[in-house]
Design a protein around this motif. Structure first.
Motif, mmCIF file in Angstrom:
data_model
loop_
_atom_site.group_PDB
_atom_site.id
_atom_site.type_symbol
_atom_site.label_atom_id
_atom_site.label_comp_id
_atom_site.label_asym_id
_atom_site.label_seq_id
_atom_site.Cartn_x
_atom_site.Cartn_y
_atom_site.Cartn_z
ATOM 1 N N LEU A 78 27.834 47.379 -86.233
ATOM 2 C CA LEU A 78 27.694 46.793 -87.573
ATOM 3 C C LEU A 78 26.219 46.574 -87.899
ATOM 4 C CD1 LEU A 78 30.623 44.188 -87.712
ATOM 5 C CD2 LEU A 78 30.424 46.345 -88.961
ATOM 6 N N LYS A 79 25.454 46.138 -86.895
ATOM 7 C CA LYS A 79 24.025 45.900 -87.109
ATOM 8 C C LYS A 79 23.324 47.213 -87.459
ATOM 9 C CE LYS A 79 22.895 42.144 -84.515
ATOM 10 N NZ LYS A 79 22.755 41.789 -83.089
ATOM 11 N N VAL B 180 43.771 55.508 -118.442
ATOM 12 C CA VAL B 180 43.818 54.401 -119.402
ATOM 13 C C VAL B 180 43.615 53.018 -118.769
ATOM 14 C CG1 VAL B 180 45.196 55.625 -121.117
ATOM 15 C CG2 VAL B 180 46.353 54.376 -119.272
ATOM 16 N N ASP B 181 43.765 52.896 -117.462
ATOM 17 C CA ASP B 181 43.587 51.589 -116.825
ATOM 18 C C ASP B 181 43.205 51.812 -115.361
ATOM 19 O OD1 ASP B 181 43.594 48.831 -117.368
ATOM 20 O OD2 ASP B 181 45.588 48.970 -118.287
ATOM 21 N N VAL B 182 42.319 50.973 -114.833
ATOM 22 C CA VAL B 182 41.884 51.108 -113.440
ATOM 23 C C VAL B 182 42.485 49.965 -112.609
ATOM 24 C CG1 VAL B 182 39.898 51.166 -111.880
ATOM 25 C CG2 VAL B 182 39.732 52.237 -114.128
ATOM 26 N N LEU B 183 43.197 50.305 -111.532
ATOM 27 C CA LEU B 183 43.790 49.292 -110.648
ATOM 28 C C LEU B 183 42.817 48.890 -109.551
ATOM 29 C CD1 LEU B 183 46.264 50.743 -111.956
ATOM 30 C CD2 LEU B 183 47.519 50.212 -109.875
ATOM 31 N N LEU B 184 42.033 49.881 -109.090
ATOM 32 C CA LEU B 184 41.183 49.638 -107.918
ATOM 33 C C LEU B 184 39.985 50.579 -107.929
ATOM 34 C CD1 LEU B 184 41.055 48.305 -104.964
ATOM 35 C CD2 LEU B 184 42.095 50.440 -104.204
ATOM 36 N N ASP B 185 38.783 50.016 -107.717
ATOM 37 C CA ASP B 185 37.599 50.844 -107.474
ATOM 38 C C ASP B 185 37.513 51.056 -105.979
ATOM 39 O OD1 ASP B 185 36.188 51.481 -109.913
ATOM 40 O OD2 ASP B 185 36.065 49.306 -110.198
ATOM 41 N N SER B 186 37.503 52.333 -105.574
ATOM 42 C CA SER B 186 37.577 52.622 -104.141
ATOM 43 C C SER B 186 36.364 53.390 -103.635
ATOM 44 C CB SER B 186 38.850 53.426 -103.848
ATOM 45 O OG SER B 186 39.014 53.584 -102.469
ATOM 46 N N GLU B 187 36.137 53.265 -102.351
ATOM 47 C CA GLU B 187 35.145 54.062 -101.626
ATOM 48 C C GLU B 187 35.561 53.996 -100.162
ATOM 49 O OE1 GLU B 187 31.179 51.933 -101.023
ATOM 50 O OE2 GLU B 187 32.148 50.581 -102.435
ATOM 51 N N ALA B 188 34.918 54.793 -99.320
ATOM 52 C CA ALA B 188 35.221 54.715 -97.895
ATOM 53 C C ALA B 188 34.743 53.369 -97.359
ATOM 54 C CB ALA B 188 34.538 55.850 -97.154
ATOM 55 N N VAL B 189 35.504 52.794 -96.458
ATOM 56 C CA VAL B 189 35.132 51.503 -95.867
ATOM 57 C C VAL B 189 35.313 51.573 -94.355
ATOM 58 C CG1 VAL B 189 35.867 50.258 -97.927
ATOM 59 C CG2 VAL B 189 37.444 50.463 -96.000
ATOM 60 N N LEU B 190 34.622 50.672 -93.670
ATOM 61 C CA LEU B 190 34.879 50.490 -92.246
ATOM 62 C C LEU B 190 35.940 49.407 -92.123
ATOM 63 C CD1 LEU B 190 33.873 51.385 -89.390
ATOM 64 C CD2 LEU B 190 32.593 49.236 -89.360
ATOM 65 N N ALA B 191 37.085 49.792 -91.555
ATOM 66 C CA ALA B 191 38.191 48.848 -91.409
ATOM 67 C C ALA B 191 38.329 48.451 -89.943
ATOM 68 C CB ALA B 191 39.485 49.485 -91.898
ATOM 69 N N GLY B 192 38.804 47.238 -89.735
ATOM 70 C CA GLY B 192 39.015 46.767 -88.369
ATOM 71 C C GLY B 192 40.025 45.632 -88.369
ATOM 72 N N PRO B 193 40.358 45.131 -87.187
ATOM 73 C CA PRO B 193 41.277 43.993 -87.138
ATOM 74 C C PRO B 193 40.565 42.736 -87.629
ATOM 75 C CG PRO B 193 40.490 44.523 -84.940
ATOM 76 C CD PRO B 193 39.904 45.550 -85.856
ATOM 77 N N GLN B 194 41.330 41.794 -88.155
ATOM 78 C CA GLN B 194 40.765 40.528 -88.613
ATOM 79 C C GLN B 194 40.016 39.842 -87.463
ATOM 80 O OE1 GLN B 194 40.235 39.276 -92.013
ATOM 81 N NE2 GLN B 194 42.430 39.669 -92.131
ATOM 82 N N ALA B 195 40.602 39.915 -86.261
ATOM 83 C CA ALA B 195 39.962 39.328 -85.072
ATOM 84 C C ALA B 195 39.531 40.455 -84.129
ATOM 85 C CB ALA B 195 40.947 38.406 -84.366
ATOM 86 N N LEU B 196 38.221 40.563 -83.896
ATOM 87 C CA LEU B 196 37.713 41.615 -83.010
ATOM 88 C C LEU B 196 38.035 41.265 -81.561
ATOM 89 C CD1 LEU B 196 34.253 42.256 -84.683
ATOM 90 C CD2 LEU B 196 36.289 43.698 -84.771
ATOM 91 N N PRO B 197 38.186 42.295 -80.697
ATOM 92 C CA PRO B 197 38.479 42.010 -79.287
ATOM 93 C C PRO B 197 37.373 41.150 -78.663
ATOM 94 C CG PRO B 197 38.192 44.396 -79.673
ATOM 95 C CD PRO B 197 38.083 43.728 -80.986
ATOM 96 N N ALA B 198 37.782 40.183 -77.849
ATOM 97 C CA ALA B 198 36.807 39.254 -77.259
ATOM 98 C C ALA B 198 36.286 39.801 -75.934
ATOM 99 C CB ALA B 198 37.456 37.886 -77.067
ATOM 100 N N ASP B 199 35.870 41.066 -75.939
ATOM 101 C CA ASP B 199 35.323 41.661 -74.712
ATOM 102 C C ASP B 199 34.155 42.582 -75.089
ATOM 103 O OD1 ASP B 199 36.548 43.855 -75.844
ATOM 104 O OD2 ASP B 199 38.226 43.890 -74.444
ATOM 105 N N GLU B 200 33.811 43.511 -74.208
ATOM 106 C CA GLU B 200 32.676 44.402 -74.483
ATOM 107 C C GLU B 200 32.871 45.198 -75.767
ATOM 108 O OE1 GLU B 200 34.190 44.224 -71.596
ATOM 109 O OE2 GLU B 200 32.722 43.996 -69.960
ATOM 110 N N ARG B 201 34.127 45.492 -76.092
ATOM 111 C CA ARG B 201 34.368 46.273 -77.310
ATOM 112 C C ARG B 201 33.966 45.483 -78.552
ATOM 113 N NH1 ARG B 201 40.419 47.569 -76.823
ATOM 114 N NH2 ARG B 201 40.319 45.481 -75.967
ATOM 115 N N GLY B 202 34.228 44.171 -78.519
ATOM 116 C CA GLY B 202 33.805 43.325 -79.629
ATOM 117 C C GLY B 202 32.284 43.330 -79.763
ATOM 118 N N ASP B 203 31.587 43.282 -78.616
ATOM 119 C CA ASP B 203 30.113 43.315 -78.633
ATOM 120 C C ASP B 203 29.625 44.639 -79.210
ATOM 121 O OD1 ASP B 203 30.351 40.912 -77.362
ATOM 122 O OD2 ASP B 203 29.937 41.706 -75.352
ATOM 123 N N LEU B 204 30.324 45.720 -78.825
ATOM 124 C CA LEU B 204 29.958 47.048 -79.340
ATOM 125 C C LEU B 204 30.130 47.126 -80.846
ATOM 126 C CD1 LEU B 204 31.343 49.835 -76.971
ATOM 127 C CD2 LEU B 204 29.096 49.785 -78.067
#
Ligand code: ATP
Ligand code: ZN
Length: 223
Positions: free
Chosen positions: A212-213, A183-207
């Protein structure tokens, strides 16, 4: 925590998201060694490894820095974001992935003449998503009893332990089988890529940037 050079991606070990997530990573050029029934898969080309876990654990693992990325339902990510304490690392939805689509919905027994959320006042609602349900009820100024269940939410009305449910719906088949109506929809969902708000400032961030590209390329081709 010890610094790592290799990037870690958490994904569901076994469930609806497992095959499409592996397929997507493969199309991004990532291949992994070791069988899927293990917790860990070692990346063969790029320095990217996989953690195979229960989907519910993925946001927490990212927040703790055990992994940098996770493939998880928006429903699970948002429930974590709503319920996580203020001290928890804030998480971001980096990309929607276009599979695992479903809705988080309110469903009621056939005989419940539902027209608006206010009718849920004073009712008991069974759910595995108490955070998202609580937020939605709050937005609508509704005070209802929230009964948190880990699974089999759809049988709660029949058992008499709830008057309505808030659960994931895809085709609606499970609801019909239990004489319930969405009777009511709270959220339309699908799989997502989740990560930290701030990516690591090293090679992992570059990866992550590189992935993402590639992901954007793969998603564009698919659309
Ligand atoms: P785990 O053992 O990892 O905890 P689970 O039983 O919680 O597994 P699945 O049922 O495999 O998880 O669902 C994983 C995700 O698939 C859900 O969080 C949701 O985002 C998505 N999904 C899509 N359709 C449905 C559906 N009809 N019911 C439940 N989840 C669905
Ligand atoms: Zn789960």
């Amino acid at each position: 925590m010890k610094p790592r050079d290799r990037l870690r991606i958490a994904m569901q070990k076994s469930g609806r998201l497992t095959e499409p997530a592996l397929e997507l990573l493969k199309r991004c050029g990532l291949t992994f060694r070791q069988s899927r029934d293990k917790l860990f898969c070692f990346g063969e080309g790029e320095p990217v490894d996989l953690l195979l876990v229960r989907d519910d654990d993925i946001p927490g693992l990212i927040a703790q820095g055990v992994c940098e990325l996770g493939i998880v339902g928006r429903n699970v990510l948002d429930e974590f974001r709503v319920t996580a304490g203020r001290d928890s690392e804030p998480l971001a939805e980096l990309r929607p992935l276009g599979f695992g689509r479903c809705r988080l919905s309110i469903a009621v027994p056939q005989e419940f003449d539902y027209r608006e959320p206010a009718q849920l006042s004073g009712q008991r609602i069974a759910t595995s998503y108490p955070g998202l349900l609580g937020a939605w009820l709050g937005e609508h100024g509704v005070e209802a009893g929230v009964v948190t269940l880990a699974g089999s939410v759809e049988i709660a009305p029949k058992l008499g332990t709830a008057d309505a449910i808030c659960d994931l719906v895809q085709s609606g088949g499970t609801l019909v089988a239990n004489q319930l109506r969405e009777v009511d929809v709270l959220l339309d969902s699908e799989a997502v890529l989740a990560g930290p708000q701030a990516l690591p400032a090293d090679e992992r961030g570059d990866l992550v940037e590189l992935l993402l590209k590639r992901l954007d390329g793969v998603i564009q081709v698919r659309e």
